[in-house]
Scaffold this active site. Sequence first.
Site, PDB file in Angstrom:
ATOM      1  N   GLY A  71      43.512  31.876  54.632  1.00 39.31           N
ATOM      2  CA  GLY A  71      42.318  32.042  53.789  1.00 39.31           C
ATOM      3  C   GLY A  71      41.709  30.681  53.476  1.00 39.31           C
ATOM      4  O   GLY A  71      41.015  30.499  52.466  1.00 39.31           O
TER       5      GLY A  71
ATOM      6  N   THR B 218      45.537  38.586  45.026  1.00 41.53           N
ATOM      7  CA  THR B 218      45.896  39.673  44.112  1.00 41.53           C
ATOM      8  C   THR B 218      46.036  40.979  44.887  1.00 41.53           C
ATOM      9  O   THR B 218      45.710  41.049  46.067  1.00 41.53           O
ATOM     10  CB  THR B 218      44.852  39.807  42.992  1.00 41.53           C
ATOM     11  OG1 THR B 218      43.551  39.824  43.584  1.00 41.53           O
ATOM     12  CG2 THR B 218      44.933  38.645  42.041  1.00 41.53           C
TER      13      THR B 218
ATOM     14  N   PRO C 176      49.969  36.286  40.375  1.00 41.11           N
ATOM     15  CA  PRO C 176      48.567  36.660  40.226  1.00 41.11           C
ATOM     16  C   PRO C 176      47.742  35.578  39.543  1.00 41.11           C
ATOM     17  O   PRO C 176      46.524  35.612  39.593  1.00 41.11           O
ATOM     18  CB  PRO C 176      48.609  37.935  39.381  1.00 41.11           C
ATOM     19  CG  PRO C 176      49.962  37.986  38.781  1.00 41.11           C
ATOM     20  CD  PRO C 176      50.880  37.157  39.621  1.00 41.11           C
TER      21      PRO C 176
ATOM     22  N   HIS D  88      35.443  37.742  35.229  1.00 39.08           N
ATOM     23  CA  HIS D  88      35.495  36.952  36.471  1.00 39.08           C
ATOM     24  C   HIS D  88      34.099  36.842  37.065  1.00 39.08           C
ATOM     25  O   HIS D  88      33.191  37.595  36.699  1.00 39.08           O
ATOM     26  CB  HIS D  88      36.434  37.603  37.494  1.00 39.08           C
ATOM     27  CG  HIS D  88      37.883  37.323  37.221  1.00 39.08           C
ATOM     28  ND1 HIS D  88      38.584  37.995  36.246  1.00 39.08           N
ATOM     29  CD2 HIS D  88      38.751  36.434  37.776  1.00 39.08           C
ATOM     30  CE1 HIS D  88      39.831  37.530  36.218  1.00 39.08           C
ATOM     31  NE2 HIS D  88      39.959  36.585  37.129  1.00 39.08           N
TER      32      HIS D  88
ATOM     33  N   LYS E  35      34.224  38.673  42.891  1.00 40.21           N
ATOM     34  CA  LYS E  35      35.611  39.176  42.914  1.00 40.21           C
ATOM     35  C   LYS E  35      35.626  40.617  43.391  1.00 40.21           C
ATOM     36  O   LYS E  35      34.863  41.452  42.908  1.00 40.21           O
ATOM     37  CB  LYS E  35      36.239  39.048  41.514  1.00 40.21           C
ATOM     38  CG  LYS E  35      37.706  39.464  41.477  1.00 40.21           C
ATOM     39  CD  LYS E  35      38.378  39.014  40.197  1.00 40.21           C
ATOM     40  CE  LYS E  35      39.775  39.608  40.054  1.00 40.21           C
ATOM     41  NZ  LYS E  35      40.683  39.228  41.144  1.00 40.21           N
TER      42      LYS E  35
ATOM     43  N   THR F  28      46.105  39.372  36.978  1.00 40.82           N
ATOM     44  CA  THR F  28      46.628  38.769  35.748  1.00 40.82           C
ATOM     45  C   THR F  28      46.583  39.776  34.601  1.00 40.82           C
ATOM     46  O   THR F  28      47.537  39.895  33.831  1.00 40.82           O
ATOM     47  CB  THR F  28      45.798  37.523  35.396  1.00 40.82           C
ATOM     48  OG1 THR F  28      45.798  36.668  36.532  1.00 40.82           O
ATOM     49  CG2 THR F  28      46.368  36.789  34.208  1.00 40.82           C
TER      50      THR F  28
HETATM   51  P1  NAD Z   1      37.209  34.260  49.129  1.00 39.11           P
HETATM   52  O1  NAD Z   1      36.552  35.537  49.565  1.00 39.11           O
HETATM   53  O2  NAD Z   1      36.354  33.090  48.786  1.00 39.11           O
HETATM   54  O3  NAD Z   1      38.248  33.785  50.244  1.00 39.11           O
HETATM   55  C1  NAD Z   1      39.072  34.655  50.985  1.00 39.11           C
HETATM   56  C2  NAD Z   1      39.160  34.080  52.387  1.00 39.11           C
HETATM   57  O4  NAD Z   1      40.149  34.815  53.120  1.00 39.11           O
HETATM   58  C3  NAD Z   1      37.841  34.218  53.175  1.00 39.11           C
HETATM   59  O5  NAD Z   1      37.434  32.931  53.572  1.00 39.11           O
HETATM   60  C4  NAD Z   1      38.190  35.085  54.386  1.00 39.11           C
HETATM   61  O6  NAD Z   1      37.585  34.594  55.560  1.00 39.11           O
HETATM   62  C5  NAD Z   1      39.696  34.920  54.469  1.00 39.11           C
HETATM   63  N1  NAD Z   1      40.376  36.079  55.069  1.00 39.11           N
HETATM   64  C6  NAD Z   1      40.067  37.389  54.967  1.00 39.11           C
HETATM   65  N2  NAD Z   1      40.952  38.122  55.662  1.00 39.11           N
HETATM   66  C7  NAD Z   1      41.846  37.257  56.203  1.00 39.11           C
HETATM   67  C8  NAD Z   1      42.990  37.410  57.010  1.00 39.11           C
HETATM   68  N3  NAD Z   1      43.401  38.619  57.397  1.00 39.11           N
HETATM   69  N4  NAD Z   1      43.676  36.285  57.358  1.00 39.11           N
HETATM   70  C9  NAD Z   1      43.276  35.057  56.958  1.00 39.11           C
HETATM   71  N5  NAD Z   1      42.172  34.858  56.206  1.00 39.11           N
HETATM   72  C10 NAD Z   1      41.472  35.949  55.833  1.00 39.11           C
HETATM   73  O7  NAD Z   1      38.152  34.663  47.883  1.00 39.11           O
HETATM   74  P2  NAD Z   1      38.799  33.700  46.768  1.00 39.11           P
HETATM   75  O8  NAD Z   1      37.889  33.632  45.590  1.00 39.11           O
HETATM   76  O9  NAD Z   1      39.259  32.443  47.410  1.00 39.11           O
HETATM   77  O10 NAD Z   1      40.051  34.569  46.334  1.00 39.11           O
HETATM   78  C11 NAD Z   1      41.055  34.934  47.256  1.00 39.11           C
HETATM   79  C12 NAD Z   1      42.132  35.750  46.545  1.00 39.11           C
HETATM   80  O11 NAD Z   1      42.821  34.916  45.603  1.00 39.11           O
HETATM   81  C13 NAD Z   1      41.611  36.946  45.731  1.00 39.11           C
HETATM   82  O12 NAD Z   1      42.517  38.013  45.819  1.00 39.11           O
HETATM   83  C14 NAD Z   1      41.553  36.390  44.323  1.00 39.11           C
HETATM   84  O13 NAD Z   1      41.630  37.407  43.353  1.00 39.11           O
HETATM   85  C15 NAD Z   1      42.811  35.549  44.326  1.00 39.11           C
HETATM   86  N6  NAD Z   1      42.899  34.492  43.311  1.00 39.11           N
HETATM   87  C16 NAD Z   1      44.139  34.258  42.809  1.00 39.11           C
HETATM   88  C17 NAD Z   1      44.332  33.215  41.929  1.00 39.11           C
HETATM   89  C18 NAD Z   1      45.733  32.933  41.429  1.00 39.11           C
HETATM   90  O14 NAD Z   1      45.928  32.029  40.615  1.00 39.11           O
HETATM   91  N7  NAD Z   1      46.748  33.666  41.908  1.00 39.11           N
HETATM   92  C19 NAD Z   1      43.272  32.410  41.542  1.00 39.11           C
HETATM   93  C20 NAD Z   1      42.002  32.660  42.081  1.00 39.11           C
HETATM   94  C21 NAD Z   1      41.828  33.697  42.980  1.00 39.11           C
END
Ligand code: NAD
Length: 266
Positions: A9, A101, A126, A155, A159, A166
């Site tokens: 990602g 998540t 999360p 958020h 999202k 969380t």
């Molecule tokens: P985003 O949409 O900006 O990024 C997701 C990326 O994943 C995209 O660039 C997409 O191309 C890529 N992707 C999709 N399917 C894929 C696959 N099968 N293999 C590899 N890459 C793939 O989203 P984001 O804002 O970066 O958030 C990503 C996730 O992280 C969400 O689930 C979000 O809720 C979570 N998040 C968690 C925390 C934490 O602290 N745990 C913090 C922020 C966001």
Amino acid sequence: MGIRVLVSGANGRMGREVVKGILADPELELVGAVGRQSGIGQDIGVLAGREPLGLALEPDLGEAIARSGAEVVVDFTRPAVVKENLETIAKQRAHAVIGTTGITEADIPAIAALYREHGVSAVIAPNFAVGAVLLLKFAAQAARFFPQVEIIETHHDQKLDAPSGTAIKYAEAIARAAGGCTPAPTKVEKVAGVRGGELKGIKIHSLRLPGFVAHHTIIFGGLGQSLTLKHDSISRESFIPGVILAVKRVPRLNGVVYGLENLLEL
Ligand code: NAD
């Protein structure tokens, strides 16, 4: 030579911050980056706003782990693909740090069995922001005295899922500490869903608006008093120290850890 890390990602909002965090840490070595949709074949350093690294964004996670010999995979992708990615990472015998998540407590036993079978470990959290983890601890303390509680999470409008992972974790921890929660009854709901969703007897309200990152407010109500606990992630950098800590600890863990709080001595 540091710990060999691959980011899944890596072209996303969080993935790009993780790439920068890994590049800034001398104990870690970025060896691969996987993404979907845009940016395949592009230099991951440039995608993250840094100097070119000679490392291109790849589309296939399993192949990328095998090619790079990554020891740890950090995954910030999409709730719909995270379980498949967890399986791919375990089968390639890499350790996992999962920020995506979509995983709840109920999923952990099956994931733990899979990781045990392949002799690797995982940290699934999360929320990697230390303040959000402290909020979990404080909320569990308060829940013993205030079993009536509602959660509001806000958020950014991109999202994909609601409520936040969380908020689910807060509701699970509060309900466990309180020994059960019951929401205030509402006889007439004049607008459908106006009282929010409900998990373990706790109402959760999800707001989605541009301009926000990740914000959680837990409001406890008691006889003649209320207690409000609030945490704000005002930038995505807030998650990076927690992610880096998990990357460094996961190779020495034995099994699956759900929640950053289990890596901190609270
Ligand atoms: P985003 O949409 O900006 O990024 C997701 C990326 O994943 C995209 O660039 C997409 O191309 C890529 N992707 C999709 N399917 C894929 C696959 N099968 N293999 C590899 N890459 C793939 O989203 P984001 O804002 O970066 O958030 C990503 C996730 O992280 C969400 O689930 C979000 O809720 C979570 N998040 C968690 C925390 C934490 O602290 N745990 C913090 C922020 C966001």
